[in-house]
Motif scaffolding. Structure first.
Motif, PDB file in Angstrom:
ATOM      1  N   ASP A 132       9.726  48.453 -29.627  1.00 52.91           N
ATOM      2  CA  ASP A 132       9.481  47.385 -28.701  1.00 52.91           C
ATOM      3  C   ASP A 132      10.087  47.942 -27.385  1.00 52.91           C
ATOM      4  O   ASP A 132      11.238  47.537 -27.346  1.00 52.91           O
ATOM      5  CB  ASP A 132      10.098  46.110 -29.446  1.00 52.91           C
ATOM      6  N   ARG A 133       9.372  48.681 -26.609  1.00 52.17           N
ATOM      7  CA  ARG A 133       9.945  49.174 -25.283  1.00 52.17           C
ATOM      8  C   ARG A 133       8.974  49.613 -24.464  1.00 52.17           C
ATOM      9  O   ARG A 133       8.079  50.004 -25.154  1.00 52.17           O
ATOM     10  CB  ARG A 133      11.200  50.405 -25.754  1.00 52.17           C
ATOM     11  N   ASP A 134       9.315  49.998 -23.296  1.00 53.85           N
ATOM     12  CA  ASP A 134       8.027  50.763 -22.468  1.00 53.85           C
ATOM     13  C   ASP A 134       8.097  52.052 -22.907  1.00 53.85           C
ATOM     14  O   ASP A 134       8.772  52.836 -23.226  1.00 53.85           O
ATOM     15  CB  ASP A 134       8.470  50.754 -20.993  1.00 53.85           C
ATOM     16  N   LYS A 135       6.778  52.318 -22.884  1.00 53.42           N
ATOM     17  CA  LYS A 135       6.515  53.666 -23.657  1.00 53.42           C
ATOM     18  C   LYS A 135       5.080  54.162 -23.108  1.00 53.42           C
ATOM     19  O   LYS A 135       4.149  53.453 -22.769  1.00 53.42           O
ATOM     20  CB  LYS A 135       6.631  53.575 -25.246  1.00 53.42           C
ATOM     21  N   LEU A 136       4.931  55.501 -23.385  1.00 52.20           N
ATOM     22  CA  LEU A 136       3.444  55.934 -23.196  1.00 52.20           C
ATOM     23  C   LEU A 136       2.625  56.089 -24.401  1.00 52.20           C
ATOM     24  O   LEU A 136       3.067  56.694 -25.378  1.00 52.20           O
ATOM     25  CB  LEU A 136       3.515  57.364 -22.247  1.00 52.20           C
ATOM     26  N   VAL A 137       1.460  55.455 -24.350  1.00 54.19           N
ATOM     27  CA  VAL A 137       0.524  55.421 -25.669  1.00 54.19           C
ATOM     28  C   VAL A 137      -0.602  56.335 -25.386  1.00 54.19           C
ATOM     29  O   VAL A 137      -1.276  56.062 -24.115  1.00 54.19           O
ATOM     30  CB  VAL A 137       0.487  53.888 -25.795  1.00 54.19           C
ATOM     31  N   GLU A 138      -0.868  57.015 -26.151  1.00 52.29           N
ATOM     32  CA  GLU A 138      -2.252  57.839 -26.132  1.00 52.29           C
ATOM     33  C   GLU A 138      -2.916  57.461 -27.489  1.00 52.29           C
ATOM     34  O   GLU A 138      -2.306  57.785 -28.516  1.00 52.29           O
ATOM     35  CB  GLU A 138      -2.012  59.312 -26.009  1.00 52.29           C
ATOM     36  N   LEU A 139      -4.178  56.971 -27.321  1.00 49.16           N
ATOM     37  CA  LEU A 139      -5.046  56.772 -28.703  1.00 49.16           C
ATOM     38  C   LEU A 139      -6.186  57.869 -28.339  1.00 49.16           C
ATOM     39  O   LEU A 139      -7.039  57.824 -27.757  1.00 49.16           O
ATOM     40  CB  LEU A 139      -5.312  55.186 -28.173  1.00 49.16           C
ATOM     41  N   TRP A 140      -6.025  58.883 -29.184  1.00 50.41           N
ATOM     42  CA  TRP A 140      -6.997  59.992 -29.124  1.00 50.41           C
ATOM     43  C   TRP A 140      -8.209  59.638 -30.126  1.00 50.41           C
ATOM     44  O   TRP A 140      -8.041  59.211 -31.327  1.00 50.41           O
ATOM     45  CB  TRP A 140      -6.573  61.201 -29.774  1.00 50.41           C
ATOM     46  N   LEU A 141      -9.392  59.681 -29.484  1.00 56.36           N
ATOM     47  CA  LEU A 141     -10.753  59.373 -30.173  1.00 56.36           C
ATOM     48  C   LEU A 141     -11.160  60.435 -31.267  1.00 56.36           C
ATOM     49  O   LEU A 141     -10.766  61.783 -30.910  1.00 56.36           O
ATOM     50  CB  LEU A 141     -11.747  59.157 -29.112  1.00 56.36           C
ATOM     51  N   PRO A 142     -11.750  60.253 -32.204  1.00 53.38           N
ATOM     52  CA  PRO A 142     -12.403  61.485 -32.894  1.00 53.38           C
ATOM     53  C   PRO A 142     -13.254  62.367 -32.238  1.00 53.38           C
ATOM     54  O   PRO A 142     -13.970  62.128 -31.418  1.00 53.38           O
ATOM     55  CB  PRO A 142     -13.351  60.527 -33.972  1.00 53.38           C
ATOM     56  N   TRP A 143     -13.052  63.696 -32.734  1.00 53.90           N
ATOM     57  CA  TRP A 143     -13.707  64.827 -32.239  1.00 53.90           C
ATOM     58  C   TRP A 143     -15.005  64.887 -32.744  1.00 53.90           C
ATOM     59  O   TRP A 143     -16.025  65.627 -32.235  1.00 53.90           O
ATOM     60  CB  TRP A 143     -12.791  66.124 -32.148  1.00 53.90           C
ATOM     61  N   SER A 144     -15.339  64.099 -33.733  1.00 53.32           N
ATOM     62  CA  SER A 144     -16.669  64.483 -34.483  1.00 53.32           C
ATOM     63  C   SER A 144     -17.624  63.476 -34.525  1.00 53.32           C
ATOM     64  O   SER A 144     -18.527  63.337 -35.355  1.00 53.32           O
ATOM     65  CB  SER A 144     -16.462  65.102 -35.984  1.00 53.32           C
ATOM     66  N   GLU A 145     -17.348  62.070 -34.053  1.00 54.59           N
ATOM     67  CA  GLU A 145     -17.883  60.993 -34.145  1.00 54.59           C
ATOM     68  C   GLU A 145     -18.233  60.333 -32.782  1.00 54.59           C
ATOM     69  O   GLU A 145     -17.290  60.005 -32.062  1.00 54.59           O
ATOM     70  CB  GLU A 145     -17.217  59.905 -35.178  1.00 54.59           C
ATOM     71  N   THR A 146     -19.763  60.408 -32.509  1.00 50.93           N
ATOM     72  CA  THR A 146     -19.781  59.572 -31.264  1.00 50.93           C
ATOM     73  C   THR A 146     -19.276  58.156 -31.264  1.00 50.93           C
ATOM     74  O   THR A 146     -19.559  57.391 -32.060  1.00 50.93           O
ATOM     75  CB  THR A 146     -21.212  59.481 -31.249  1.00 50.93           C
ATOM     76  N   THR A 147     -18.580  57.720 -30.150  1.00 52.20           N
ATOM     77  CA  THR A 147     -17.861  56.503 -30.375  1.00 52.20           C
ATOM     78  C   THR A 147     -18.061  55.826 -29.036  1.00 52.20           C
ATOM     79  O   THR A 147     -17.579  55.932 -28.087  1.00 52.20           O
ATOM     80  CB  THR A 147     -16.401  56.794 -30.201  1.00 52.20           C
ATOM     81  N   HIS A 148     -18.396  54.601 -29.369  1.00 52.66           N
ATOM     82  CA  HIS A 148     -18.729  53.346 -28.397  1.00 52.66           C
ATOM     83  C   HIS A 148     -17.573  52.617 -28.411  1.00 52.66           C
ATOM     84  O   HIS A 148     -17.167  51.828 -29.155  1.00 52.66           O
ATOM     85  CB  HIS A 148     -19.864  52.515 -28.560  1.00 52.66           C
ATOM     86  N   LEU A 149     -16.843  52.599 -27.221  1.00 56.17           N
ATOM     87  CA  LEU A 149     -15.531  51.582 -27.028  1.00 56.17           C
ATOM     88  C   LEU A 149     -15.943  50.293 -26.793  1.00 56.17           C
ATOM     89  O   LEU A 149     -16.677  50.092 -25.718  1.00 56.17           O
ATOM     90  CB  LEU A 149     -14.761  52.032 -25.888  1.00 56.17           C
ATOM     91  N   VAL A 150     -15.540  49.461 -27.720  1.00 57.75           N
ATOM     92  CA  VAL A 150     -15.914  47.696 -27.412  1.00 57.75           C
ATOM     93  C   VAL A 150     -14.802  47.094 -26.857  1.00 57.75           C
ATOM     94  O   VAL A 150     -15.055  46.269 -25.905  1.00 57.75           O
ATOM     95  CB  VAL A 150     -16.496  47.457 -28.756  1.00 57.75           C
ATOM     96  N   GLU A 151     -13.564  47.066 -27.293  1.00 57.35           N
ATOM     97  CA  GLU A 151     -12.630  46.211 -26.947  1.00 57.35           C
ATOM     98  C   GLU A 151     -11.357  46.804 -27.220  1.00 57.35           C
ATOM     99  O   GLU A 151     -10.940  47.339 -28.346  1.00 57.35           O
ATOM    100  CB  GLU A 151     -12.656  44.655 -27.408  1.00 57.35           C
ATOM    101  N   LEU A 152     -10.406  46.584 -26.176  1.00 53.86           N
ATOM    102  CA  LEU A 152      -9.048  47.168 -26.640  1.00 53.86           C
ATOM    103  C   LEU A 152      -8.218  45.840 -26.327  1.00 53.86           C
ATOM    104  O   LEU A 152      -8.181  45.057 -25.478  1.00 53.86           O
ATOM    105  CB  LEU A 152      -8.456  48.106 -25.575  1.00 53.86           C
ATOM    106  N   ARG A 153      -7.283  45.732 -27.387  1.00 51.77           N
ATOM    107  CA  ARG A 153      -6.491  44.621 -27.424  1.00 51.77           C
ATOM    108  C   ARG A 153      -4.874  44.960 -27.598  1.00 51.77           C
ATOM    109  O   ARG A 153      -4.560  45.782 -28.321  1.00 51.77           O
ATOM    110  CB  ARG A 153      -6.746  43.585 -28.315  1.00 51.77           C
ATOM    111  N   THR A 154      -3.968  44.448 -26.966  1.00 56.46           N
ATOM    112  CA  THR A 154      -2.636  44.560 -27.357  1.00 56.46           C
ATOM    113  C   THR A 154      -1.949  43.147 -27.161  1.00 56.46           C
ATOM    114  O   THR A 154      -2.271  42.267 -26.763  1.00 56.46           O
ATOM    115  CB  THR A 154      -1.982  45.479 -25.960  1.00 56.46           C
ATOM    116  N   ASP A 155      -0.448  43.144 -27.582  1.00 57.29           N
ATOM    117  CA  ASP A 155       0.432  42.197 -27.535  1.00 57.29           C
ATOM    118  C   ASP A 155       1.344  41.931 -26.452  1.00 57.29           C
ATOM    119  O   ASP A 155       2.531  41.380 -26.442  1.00 57.29           O
ATOM    120  CB  ASP A 155       1.146  41.869 -29.010  1.00 57.29           C
ATOM    121  N   ALA A 156       1.111  43.021 -25.504  1.00 58.93           N
ATOM    122  CA  ALA A 156       1.774  43.207 -24.244  1.00 58.93           C
ATOM    123  C   ALA A 156       0.709  43.910 -23.450  1.00 58.93           C
ATOM    124  O   ALA A 156      -0.114  44.441 -23.705  1.00 58.93           O
ATOM    125  CB  ALA A 156       3.144  43.668 -24.426  1.00 58.93           C
TER     126      ALA A 156
END
Length: 386
Positions: A132-156
């Motif tokens: 629970d602090r200000d931070k840099l977040v990186e969400l790496w997607l799979p290298w082997s799966e075609t990926t459709h991004l649908v929705e991103l949700r966070t609690d802040a």
């Protein structure tokens, strides 16, 4: 939880985002380049697999959720590869991993060439308990799966990160794309980028590092401070060209990159050790006897005698790349060469053999990433800070 629109300023490592029936599909080749691929399924599948692509933002959120719709590809009778993880890092450190479920399965019958698609539901990855602090977040997607991004949700709320710093643009084969790494942030380019403190754009294309002009033009037009090209294994796998065509194709590829990056450090990397193709040319194919036993391995089907009439092996390609770079470097001091055997050679193969005769496993990705970082980003390296 609050939804945040997925916009280009949150996505790193993609050339463009395509709106689809599910959401947004990250592409690593732009549409004009895909249109020049002649409908090649291997290339189009590889570029839509988001190797090196990640969502990057700052937030105080303790929970992050992403709805994603994956597309898995495979072959009838060939064992399926394991699910690929989504990696979440906090301030540069891996914090959590999990796969997504559901999605579509596209299966091709090698004997008939027919393809069937089985539809599945959209899945969700959820990461909770973040600091629970200000931070840099990186969400790496799979290298082997075609990926459709649908929705991103966070609690802040989330905020974009404006300056990516030095950008390293890399092009290679499936080995550089990720096969068969443990996760998307532990492919060897991702590990090397982290060690070098640079922003990765991974334009590696599984089975399709073929010196295609549209790939060179894409690299020419992509923002980059550092550029590397690892070439050789796919040309041998596919038995695509002969020695006479290889040299001019390499020159043309490098010439095009230099049009957009005239002074950037440009590193040409020759093939890693791959015993089946050191002296034997392609094509390469699934080992049928291994498939009958439920294992996936590859074999070289060419005739070593045909090297004399111009067929390519990895030894031939290493010799040619060393010669070409040495000649060009006389007038291009920012051009460099790295022998792939320094990253993975005979002694390494004795300790860490290639599990399928072609691709390195997670341990070897870590080995290659460390060696590349030491060689390229270390003192005196092609990518060292001046």
């Amino acid at each position: 939880m609050q939804a945040t629109p997925i916009t280009p300023d949150l996505v790193r490592g993609a050339a463009e985002l395509e709106t689809t029936e599910y959401g947004l599909l990250p592409h690593r080749l732009p549409a004009w380049a895909r249109n020049q691929a002649g409908g090649d399924a291997q290339l189009l599948g590889a570029e839509s697999q988001p190797a090196g692509v990640r969502l990057v933002f700052r937030t105080r959120a303790t929970a992050v959720e992403l709805d994603a719709h994956r597309v898995l590809t495979g072959f009838t009778g060939v064992p399926k590869r394991p699910d690929c993880f989504y990696d979440l890092s906090v301030d540069g450190e891996l914090a959590a991993q999990m796969p997504v479920t559901g999605g579509d399965v596209v299966e091709t019958d090698l004997s008939s060439g027919t393809t069937q698609t089985r539809r599945g539901p959209t899945g969700t990855v959820r990461f909770a308990g973040l600091p629970d602090r200000d931070k840099l977040v990186e969400l790496w997607l799979p290298w082997s799966e075609t990926t459709h991004l649908v929705e991103l949700r966070t609690d802040a709320p989330v905020q974009q990160v404006a300056d990516p710093g030095r950008v390293w643009l890399h092009h290679g084969s499936s080995i550089s794309q990720g096969s068969v790494a443990d996760s998307p942030s532990t492919t060897w380019p991702a590990l090397a980028a982290r060690a070098g403190g640079v922003e990765l754009v991974n334009l590696s294309l599984a089975g399709s590092a073929l010196l295609d002009p549209f790939t060179a033009r894409t690299m020419r037009d992509t923002r980059a401070d550092l550029v590397s090209v690892k070439v050789g294994i796919n040309l041998t796998n596919l038995d695509l060209m002969r020695r006479r065509a290889f040299g001019p194709a390499v020159h043309g590829f490098l010439d095009t990159i230099r049009e957009g990056h005239p002074d950037a450090p440009l590193l040409v990397v020759s093939p890693l050790l791959c015993p089946m193709h050191e002296e034997t040319p392609g094509p390469g194919a699934f080992d049928v006897s291994a498939l009958a036993e439920g294992r996936v391995t590859f074999a070289a089907l060419g005739d070593p005698a045909e090297v004399a009439v111009g067929k390519l092996t990895l030894r031939v390609i290493r010799e040619e790349l060393a010669r070409i770079v040495a000649e060009r470097a006389r007038t291009d001091p920012a051009l460099h060469h790295l022998d792939g055997l320094e990253l993975y050679g005979e002694a390494d193969h004795e300790r860490f053999p290639l599990p399928d005769n072609l691709h390195p496993d997670g341990d070897v990705h870590r080995l290659i990433g460390r060696r590349f970082a030491e060689t390229a980003f270390g003192p005196g390296g092609a990518f060292a800070r001046s």
